[in-house]
Design a protein around this motif. Sequence first.
Motif, PDB file in Angstrom:
ATOM      1  N   CYS A  21       0.843  -1.194   0.000  1.00 45.95           N
ATOM      2  CA  CYS A  21       0.000   0.000   0.000  1.00 45.95           C
ATOM      3  C   CYS A  21       0.875   1.240   0.000  1.00 45.95           C
ATOM      4  O   CYS A  21       1.835   1.336   0.780  1.00 45.95           O
ATOM      5  CB  CYS A  21      -0.915  -0.003   1.230  1.00 45.95           C
ATOM      6  SG  CYS A  21      -2.062   1.391   1.271  1.00 45.95           S
ATOM      7  N   ASN A  22       0.554   2.191  -0.882  1.00 44.41           N
ATOM      8  CA  ASN A  22       1.301   3.441  -0.970  1.00 44.41           C
ATOM      9  C   ASN A  22       0.542   4.515  -0.196  1.00 44.41           C
ATOM     10  O   ASN A  22      -0.505   4.987  -0.640  1.00 44.41           O
ATOM     11  CB  ASN A  22       1.474   3.852  -2.424  1.00 44.41           C
ATOM     12  CG  ASN A  22       2.344   5.091  -2.581  1.00 44.41           C
ATOM     13  OD1 ASN A  22       2.741   5.702  -1.592  1.00 44.41           O
ATOM     14  ND2 ASN A  22       2.630   5.455  -3.813  1.00 44.41           N
ATOM     15  N   CYS A  25      -6.060   0.863   2.586  1.00 46.11           N
ATOM     16  CA  CYS A  25      -5.154  -0.274   2.438  1.00 46.11           C
ATOM     17  C   CYS A  25      -5.874  -1.551   2.850  1.00 46.11           C
ATOM     18  O   CYS A  25      -6.805  -1.525   3.654  1.00 46.11           O
ATOM     19  CB  CYS A  25      -3.901  -0.094   3.300  1.00 46.11           C
ATOM     20  SG  CYS A  25      -2.911   1.366   2.879  1.00 46.11           S
ATOM     21  N   HIS A  57       4.027   1.764   2.386  1.00 43.33           N
ATOM     22  CA  HIS A  57       5.102   2.691   2.007  1.00 43.33           C
ATOM     23  C   HIS A  57       4.751   4.089   2.525  1.00 43.33           C
ATOM     24  O   HIS A  57       3.745   4.684   2.127  1.00 43.33           O
ATOM     25  CB  HIS A  57       5.283   2.703   0.492  1.00 43.33           C
ATOM     26  CG  HIS A  57       5.831   1.420  -0.041  1.00 43.33           C
ATOM     27  ND1 HIS A  57       7.097   1.306  -0.586  1.00 43.33           N
ATOM     28  CD2 HIS A  57       5.307   0.173  -0.095  1.00 43.33           C
ATOM     29  CE1 HIS A  57       7.315   0.065  -0.954  1.00 43.33           C
ATOM     30  NE2 HIS A  57       6.234  -0.651  -0.674  1.00 43.33           N
ATOM     31  N   THR A 106       1.938   7.534   0.884  1.00 49.33           N
ATOM     32  CA  THR A 106       2.865   8.670   0.949  1.00 49.33           C
ATOM     33  C   THR A 106       2.185  10.014   0.683  1.00 49.33           C
ATOM     34  O   THR A 106       2.821  11.052   0.850  1.00 49.33           O
ATOM     35  CB  THR A 106       4.007   8.480  -0.062  1.00 49.33           C
ATOM     36  OG1 THR A 106       3.443   8.331  -1.376  1.00 49.33           O
ATOM     37  CG2 THR A 106       4.839   7.245   0.268  1.00 49.33           C
TER      38      THR A 106
END
Length: 221
Positions: free
Chosen positions: A22-23, A33, A44, A25
């Motif tokens: 899962c991003n 997620c 991340h 950022t």
Amino acid sequence: MLNMGAVLVLLIGVTDGVKTFCNATQPYITTQCFGSLGGTVEVHLPAQSSQNDTYALKKNNVLIAKPSAIITDTRYSFNVSTGIFTIKDVKRSDNGTYSMVIHNVGGIEIANVTWFLSIQGLVPIIAGSLSAMALLLIVALGIYCAKKKSKSSKDTTEAEEVTYADISVLQQQGQQREQRESEVEYGQVKVAPGLRQTLETKLDDCVLSAPKDEESCKHSE
């Protein structure tokens, strides 16, 4: 705001179970997620820009990790240099809202991210993965059909151009043939009056000649 677009990419392993990524950022939004029971989740997060930066990692507003504290849950790990937060042997109790805030040495906030982790059985995740694959297949098929249609249209245009060129050549040949026939007919018409004039001249000479030449005129006829 819940960001459903920055969801995860699924990788299904043979021996390690299901690992999901899962991003999270993007700042000031809640990223969705997913994780599967017994699997592994890698989230991340923004990496620290300096060793002097400090971070605070929380679950449901409860601190679970910071530089000066030891993570008590051994299933959790956080790599400061890469910004990857990992949960192994995922349990249903891992459901919840997570957040991380980073401050620089001056105490200024430089990162603030939030993500919601939803734990599922394996079937919904596989179903979602298959749906994504089906969508990619449809897109690929659409691109293939569009290229095939474009090629067919191009071939048709080229065939029409060749046919038009053939018709133009045939028309030109027909016009040249008609022109030659007209010239031949015109030549025949042009010669015929000359012959007629010669015959008429001889006939007039015979008529105007003396009777003694009548026999010679007959012979000339």
